[in-house]
Design a protein around this motif. Structure first.
Motif, PDB file in Angstrom:
ATOM      1  N   ARG A  18       4.421  79.887  41.282  1.00 43.71           N
ATOM      2  CA  ARG A  18       4.169  79.329  42.462  1.00 43.71           C
ATOM      3  C   ARG A  18       3.326  80.085  43.491  1.00 43.71           C
ATOM      4  NH1 ARG A  18      10.109  80.520  45.795  1.00 43.71           N
ATOM      5  NH2 ARG A  18       9.283  82.218  47.009  1.00 43.71           N
ATOM      6  N   TYR A 157       8.824  97.002  52.607  1.00 48.50           N
ATOM      7  CA  TYR A 157       7.941  96.225  51.848  1.00 48.50           C
ATOM      8  C   TYR A 157       6.554  97.007  51.960  1.00 48.50           C
ATOM      9  CZ  TYR A 157       4.845  92.450  50.968  1.00 48.50           C
ATOM     10  OH  TYR A 157       3.657  91.613  50.395  1.00 48.50           O
ATOM     11  N   THR A 192       2.130  80.634  51.433  1.00 49.55           N
ATOM     12  CA  THR A 192       2.943  80.607  50.264  1.00 49.55           C
ATOM     13  C   THR A 192       4.453  80.281  50.688  1.00 49.55           C
ATOM     14  OG1 THR A 192       3.325  82.906  49.970  1.00 49.55           O
ATOM     15  CG2 THR A 192       1.357  82.135  49.097  1.00 49.55           C
TER      16      THR A 192
HETATM   17  N1  LIG Z   1       1.771  85.333  50.763  1.00 46.13           N
HETATM   18  C1  LIG Z   1       0.834  86.457  51.440  1.00 46.13           C
HETATM   19  O1  LIG Z   1       0.587  86.233  52.727  1.00 46.13           O
HETATM   20  C2  LIG Z   1       0.986  87.647  50.800  1.00 46.13           C
HETATM   21  C3  LIG Z   1       0.242  88.766  51.522  1.00 46.13           C
HETATM   22  C4  LIG Z   1       0.296  90.294  50.839  1.00 46.13           C
HETATM   23  C5  LIG Z   1       0.652  90.162  49.615  1.00 46.13           C
HETATM   24  N2  LIG Z   1       1.468  89.354  48.937  1.00 46.13           N
HETATM   25  C6  LIG Z   1       2.019  89.506  47.644  1.00 46.13           C
HETATM   26  O2  LIG Z   1       1.366  88.601  46.818  1.00 46.13           O
HETATM   27  C7  LIG Z   1       2.351  88.297  45.850  1.00 46.13           C
HETATM   28  C8  LIG Z   1       2.895  87.028  45.328  1.00 46.13           C
HETATM   29  O3  LIG Z   1       3.315  86.650  46.915  1.00 46.13           O
HETATM   30  P1  LIG Z   1       3.644  85.022  47.219  1.00 46.13           P
HETATM   31  O4  LIG Z   1       3.279  84.991  48.691  1.00 46.13           O
HETATM   32  O5  LIG Z   1       2.895  84.032  45.981  1.00 46.13           O
HETATM   33  O6  LIG Z   1       5.091  85.004  47.217  1.00 46.13           O
HETATM   34  P2  LIG Z   1       6.047  83.881  46.604  1.00 46.13           P
HETATM   35  O7  LIG Z   1       7.582  84.221  47.125  1.00 46.13           O
HETATM   36  O8  LIG Z   1       5.655  82.437  46.749  1.00 46.13           O
HETATM   37  O9  LIG Z   1       6.113  84.071  44.838  1.00 46.13           O
HETATM   38  C9  LIG Z   1       6.612  85.173  44.235  1.00 46.13           C
HETATM   39  C10 LIG Z   1       6.858  84.857  42.904  1.00 46.13           C
HETATM   40  O10 LIG Z   1       7.522  86.282  42.426  1.00 46.13           O
HETATM   41  C11 LIG Z   1       8.875  85.691  41.427  1.00 46.13           C
HETATM   42  N3  LIG Z   1       9.632  86.621  41.659  1.00 46.13           N
HETATM   43  C12 LIG Z   1      10.501  87.149  42.319  1.00 46.13           C
HETATM   44  N4  LIG Z   1      11.550  87.896  42.080  1.00 46.13           N
HETATM   45  C13 LIG Z   1      11.195  87.980  40.811  1.00 46.13           C
HETATM   46  C14 LIG Z   1      11.920  88.742  39.536  1.00 46.13           C
HETATM   47  N5  LIG Z   1      13.094  89.590  39.857  1.00 46.13           N
HETATM   48  N6  LIG Z   1      11.477  88.849  38.298  1.00 46.13           N
HETATM   49  C15 LIG Z   1      10.621  87.970  38.155  1.00 46.13           C
HETATM   50  N7  LIG Z   1       9.887  87.111  39.109  1.00 46.13           N
HETATM   51  C16 LIG Z   1      10.445  87.148  40.423  1.00 46.13           C
HETATM   52  C17 LIG Z   1       9.100  84.307  42.278  1.00 46.13           C
HETATM   53  O11 LIG Z   1       9.827  83.409  41.248  1.00 46.13           O
HETATM   54  C18 LIG Z   1       7.787  83.906  42.760  1.00 46.13           C
HETATM   55  O12 LIG Z   1       7.345  83.244  41.425  1.00 46.13           O
HETATM   56  C19 LIG Z   1       3.588  89.295  46.012  1.00 46.13           C
HETATM   57  O13 LIG Z   1       3.731  90.529  45.669  1.00 46.13           O
HETATM   58  C20 LIG Z   1       3.613  89.358  47.589  1.00 46.13           C
HETATM   59  O14 LIG Z   1       3.967  90.732  47.957  1.00 46.13           O
HETATM   60  C21 LIG Z   1       1.672  88.004  49.547  1.00 46.13           C
END
Ligand SMILES: NC(=O)c1ccc[n+]([C@@H]2O[C@H](COP(=O)([O-])OP(=O)(O)OC[C@H]3O[C@@H](n4cnc5c(N)ncnc54)[C@H](O)[C@@H]3O)[C@@H](O)[C@H]2O)c1
Length: 254
Positions: A18, A157, A192
């Motif tokens: 996702r 974080y 997301t």
């Molecule tokens: N969404 C944002 O605004 C944003 C901003 C900066 C950084 N990020 C980073 O981008 C990345 C993705 O974020 P996102 O927003 O898509 O988050 P999300 O929560 O939608 O997706 C995270 C994904 O990681 C997987 N996951 C969680 N724990 C796990 C584990 N123990 N083992 C395997 N998989 C695992 C989940 O199943 C999910 O598919 C992350 O590293 C997040 O920190 C996101």
């Protein structure tokens, strides 16, 4: 455009069921890579595998909890077995527990750091062995603007993402001579499942927008081009860098 072509490349994308990881997996597949998509359950991966295959791409699901011992070796071994190689790793899986520094407990700290930093390191280590040996590899770590500047995302974080950025530099220092480039992307706010509830808060959203020179929240599609670029031969002399994909937020001083 052949510089950006990933045909013949085999990639791993973690957290690909996702959000950002799903968009990146689909994007790498569109650029020609065969993609091993990783999440904790097969159900989480059904949609992304179907989407990639429906558009003529190659995808294989791998289930693993990346905080568990042995997960990194399992993911790399299964990728080699099913795809027959490994050239690109996108460390995307991540989580947050938003708490004030006074309130965060040890278990919460460990959960965040274990996935965001330790999980990304040990998967890089397992993939890096293969990549250094074959003298070719691209590792793209999804960090965060929270690792560049202080945000109210919580101390665990922010520290974990700053750790990812420094890990990126040190791995680049050690592995670039083997043709393995390690870089990071630092996203600002993208809608997301991780950020949905926050961004649904109108006051919070307006605050974010005021700090975003581009004047809008990121769309996961905005991350696909930078990820393909860093995974491709177009970035063959770039290593140890972090590209902020943030609508200008991290350089905005007022
Ligand atoms: N969404 C944002 O605004 C944003 C901003 C900066 C950084 N990020 C980073 O981008 C990345 C993705 O974020 P996102 O927003 O898509 O988050 P999300 O929560 O939608 O997706 C995270 C994904 O990681 C997987 N996951 C969680 N724990 C796990 C584990 N123990 N083992 C395997 N998989 C695992 C989940 O199943 C999910 O598919 C992350 O590293 C997040 O920190 C996101």
């Amino acid at each position: 455009m052949t510089r950006f072509d990933l045909t013949g490349k085999k990639a791993i994308v973690t957290g690909a069921g996702r959000g950002i990881g799903k968009a990146l997996a689909i994007g790498l597949a569109e650029a020609g890579a065969a993609v091993a998509v990783v999440a904790r359950t097969e159900a989480d991966l059904q949609e992304v595998v179907q989407e990639i295959q429906a558009s003529g791409g190659a995808a294989t699901p791998i289930t693993a909890d990346l905080t568990e011992a042995g997960a990194a070796e399992k993911v790399v071994a299964e990728t080699l077995e099913t795809l027959g190689g490994l050239h690109i790793l996108v460390n995307n899986a991540g989580m947050n527990i938003r708490k004030k520094a006074h309130e965060v407990n040890e278990e919460e700290w460990d959960r965040v750091v274990d996935l965001n930093l330790k999980g990304a390191f040990f998967l890089s280590q397992a993939a890096g062995k293969v990549m250094c040996e074959q003298r070719y590899g691209r590792i793209v770590n999804i960090a965060s603007v929270a690792g560049l500047v202080a945000l109210r995302t919580g101390v665990a974080y922010g520290a974990s993402k700053a750790g990812v950025i420094q890990m990126t530099r040190v791995l680049a220092l050690e592995w670039s001579k083997f043709g393995v480039n390690v870089n990071a992307i630092a996203p600002w706010y993208f809608r997301t499942p991780l950020t949905e509830a926050l961004l649904d808060d109108e006051a919070f959203l307006q605050e974010v927008l005021q700090r975003t020179p581009s004047g809008r929240i990121g769309d996961v599609e905005d991350l696909v081009g930078p990820a393909i670029f860093l995974a491709s031969d177009a970035a063959s002399y770039i290593s140890g860098q972090t590209i902020a994909v943030d609508g200008g937020m991290s350089v905005y001083g007022f």
